[in-house]
Design an enzyme around this catalytic site. Sequence first.
Site, short mmCIF file in Angstrom:
data_model
loop_
_atom_site.label_atom_id
_atom_site.label_comp_id
_atom_site.label_asym_id
_atom_site.label_seq_id
_atom_site.Cartn_x
_atom_site.Cartn_y
_atom_site.Cartn_z
CG HIS A 12 36.08 43.49 46.06
ND1 HIS A 12 35.81 42.48 46.96
CD2 HIS A 12 37.41 43.39 45.76
CE1 HIS A 12 36.94 41.79 47.19
NE2 HIS A 12 37.92 42.32 46.46
CG ASP A 20 40.26 37.88 43.78
OD1 ASP A 20 40.74 38.50 42.81
OD2 ASP A 20 40.43 38.24 44.96
CG HIS A 32 40.84 39.94 48.16
ND1 HIS A 32 41.73 40.10 47.11
CD2 HIS A 32 41.48 40.35 49.29
CE1 HIS A 32 42.87 40.59 47.58
NE2 HIS A 32 42.76 40.75 48.89
CG ASP A 59 44.02 38.27 44.44
OD1 ASP A 59 43.46 37.22 44.08
OD2 ASP A 59 43.40 39.33 44.68
#
Length: 347
Positions: A124, A161, A163, A248
């Site tokens: 990120h 991931d 995200h 995740d």
Amino acid sequence: MSSSGYVYHPDYLRHNTGMHPECSERLSAIMKLLQDSEVIARLHEIDARYATVDQIKTTHEDTYIKHVESMCQREGHLDMDTPVSRDSYNAALLAAGGCLSAGDAVMRGDVENAFCLVRPPGHHAESDRGMGFCLFNNIAILAKYLQSTHGIGRILIVDWDVHHGNGTEHSFYDDSSVMYFSTHQSPLYPGSGGIGSVGRGDGEGYTVDAPLSPGAHDSDFMYVLDEILVPISDQFEPDFVLVSAGFDTHHADALAGMNMSCSGFEQYAKVVKKIADKHCNGRIVVTLEGGYDLKALSHSVMGVFNALGDLGLKVSEPYPAPRDSLSSSTKERVEHIKAVQQKYWKF
Ligand SMILES: [Zn+2]
């Protein structure tokens, strides 16, 4: 001994986030399972080193790097979700540097592939700001390093991931030498990674986002890989493959709503390995991103090592896996992705 390596350093535990899902226990749980199962003895240990500030500067602005350093001294936050401690700056340099060590080990031929068990995570982190538990963008820094130091041309980055890796995507958005491919849950933080994000300028066609509906199973991910990633990789022909491995996406993870099993990550890694075997002598560096359920995380990491090193393990599921099925929503999204990406790639 397998042909796989790993990077780990106890100082990764010194990035102290307090009561936070991205905690040092994540790495401790992974290392404990690798040791208890004796898998660790079958892997090459790669020594982590510190990235230099100049290496971080290939991806981040100087003012931001200084901001991280001073925020760590003050034990503040980079954003609401991203607390830092006194030792976090050094841990972040060591996380990025650990990835560079892995890249070197693969290029020297010490190992065929490597998994960097590092924190803080990176995908990120933007050039000018940290966010979403990430300080420096480890995988972007590694990609730039492989190109500048080892003369690698085309790099494929696969991000599983849950995200979207906004920082990584933006690092290479106008760059045709680095293909960014991501499967992620949508809607979900950080909100980027729509199907229409395809890159710009020279990089147009070299960003491929596959946002999937909440609840996607192993079969949904496999379908996207078979239909989108594999055909595009065959045309892109990467010289090196990097993976942002977040766990995740597992059904037990509290931060998202996907339904992947530990075996699902193993299958995903096998597809990536097949791509690397076909195009670049199996050269892969995997780097740890998210994954907050300690059992799901550690067992899934074992699954990935099993795929990377062909270890012949029977990877166990710590929780009963949800019934796997391919959803019509995934099929629709794949058709939509193909409709957008067919301007650049044949399917
Ligand atoms: Zn994540």
